[in-house]
Scaffold this motif. Structure first.
Motif, PDB file in Angstrom:
ATOM      1  N   GLY A  58       9.090  -7.023   4.733  1.00  0.00           N
ATOM      2  CA  GLY A  58       9.855  -6.593   3.571  1.00  0.00           C
ATOM      3  C   GLY A  58       9.662  -7.534   2.389  1.00  0.00           C
ATOM      4  N   LEU A  59       9.681  -8.830   2.662  1.00  0.00           N
ATOM      5  CA  LEU A  59       9.475  -9.813   1.593  1.00  0.00           C
ATOM      6  C   LEU A  59       8.059  -9.741   1.042  1.00  0.00           C
ATOM      7  CD1 LEU A  59      11.214 -12.997   3.079  1.00  0.00           C
ATOM      8  CD2 LEU A  59      12.137 -11.420   1.375  1.00  0.00           C
ATOM      9  N   ASN A  60       7.102  -9.461   1.908  1.00  0.00           N
ATOM     10  CA  ASN A  60       5.692  -9.485   1.535  1.00  0.00           C
ATOM     11  C   ASN A  60       5.234  -8.194   0.853  1.00  0.00           C
ATOM     12  OD1 ASN A  60       3.195 -10.820   1.458  1.00  0.00           O
ATOM     13  ND2 ASN A  60       2.546  -9.916   3.388  1.00  0.00           N
ATOM     14  N   ARG A  61       5.999  -7.128   1.030  1.00  0.00           N
ATOM     15  CA  ARG A  61       5.598  -5.820   0.490  1.00  0.00           C
ATOM     16  C   ARG A  61       5.352  -5.907  -1.013  1.00  0.00           C
ATOM     17  NH1 ARG A  61       9.311  -3.085   2.848  1.00  0.00           N
ATOM     18  NH2 ARG A  61       8.037  -2.737   4.672  1.00  0.00           N
ATOM     19  N   GLY A  62       4.164  -5.484  -1.408  1.00  0.00           N
ATOM     20  CA  GLY A  62       3.815  -5.436  -2.819  1.00  0.00           C
ATOM     21  C   GLY A  62       3.429  -6.770  -3.438  1.00  0.00           C
ATOM     22  N   SER A  63       3.342  -7.822  -2.632  1.00  0.00           N
ATOM     23  CA  SER A  63       3.040  -9.135  -3.212  1.00  0.00           C
ATOM     24  C   SER A  63       1.548  -9.409  -3.332  1.00  0.00           C
ATOM     25  CB  SER A  63       3.698 -10.244  -2.378  1.00  0.00           C
ATOM     26  OG  SER A  63       3.125 -10.310  -1.094  1.00  0.00           O
ATOM     27  N   MET A  64       0.707  -8.579  -2.711  1.00  0.00           N
ATOM     28  CA  MET A  64      -0.738  -8.825  -2.737  1.00  0.00           C
ATOM     29  C   MET A  64      -1.472  -7.604  -3.268  1.00  0.00           C
ATOM     30  SD  MET A  64      -1.533 -11.892  -1.340  1.00  0.00           S
ATOM     31  CE  MET A  64      -3.078 -11.829  -0.465  1.00  0.00           C
ATOM     32  N   LYS A  65      -2.592  -7.849  -3.872  1.00  0.00           N
ATOM     33  CA  LYS A  65      -3.434  -6.779  -4.407  1.00  0.00           C
ATOM     34  C   LYS A  65      -4.682  -6.599  -3.552  1.00  0.00           C
ATOM     35  CE  LYS A  65      -0.874  -6.286  -8.138  1.00  0.00           C
ATOM     36  NZ  LYS A  65       0.442  -6.611  -7.693  1.00  0.00           N
ATOM     37  N   VAL A  66      -4.554  -6.911  -2.267  1.00  0.00           N
ATOM     38  CA  VAL A  66      -5.657  -6.771  -1.324  1.00  0.00           C
ATOM     39  C   VAL A  66      -5.154  -6.008  -0.100  1.00  0.00           C
ATOM     40  CG1 VAL A  66      -6.857  -8.870  -2.071  1.00  0.00           C
ATOM     41  CG2 VAL A  66      -5.159  -9.011  -0.249  1.00  0.00           C
TER      42      VAL A  66
END
Length: 143
Positions: A22-30
């Motif tokens: 949940g915290l990581n969702r959407g944090s990377m563009k890969v």
């Protein structure tokens, strides 16, 4: 051994994974796998050959080669010959690769703090104590 300890441990892993997702969702563009590779490289803080990455992440070397090439095209990794082993290729994070990882961790930290601040002061204290205790005991148990 008390079987409830194993059950609680498995539940903890599941809860941590779900919360982290949940915290990581959407944090990377890969992609998910590209993110794992960047995170692994960032955690090692040194050039690694494909075999080390493959073994460290338990990814088939053939699959890894393709994903690493994609990350190289995006400018996040550099591949170069290993001077000690002419058959091997060393992979290094570029400044852009380091930056994308650092940005991810900043976003994760901000989201965690927002989530943590939803707890009461007493719950925050309990949470910190519980994390400390679990980390201490896990280190004592070894891995």
């Amino acid at each position: 051994m008390d079987p409830s300890a194993a059950k609680e441990y498995v539940t903890l892993i599941s809860n941590l994974f779900t919360h982290y997702q949940g915290l990581n969702r959407g944090s990377m563009k890969v992609t998910h796998l590209q993110g794992h590779i960047l995170e692994f490289m960032y955690s090692k803080q040194k050039a690694l050959n494909l075999k080390e990455i493959s073994e460290g992440l338990e990814i088939a070397k053939q699959q890894l080669t393709h994903v690493v090439s994609g990350l190289e095209k995006k400018g996040y990794l550099i591949k170069r010959p290993d001077e000690r082993d002419k058959r091997a290729v060393l992979v290094t994070l570029t400044p852009a690769g380091k930056a994308i990882e650092e940005q991810k961790w900043r976003v994760l930290y901000q989201k965690f703090i927002k989530s943590f601040n939803q707890l009461t002061e007493e719950e925050q204290f309990d949470f910190c104590f519980a994390l400390h205790k679990v980390n201490t005991l896990l280190q004592k148990m070894g891995g």
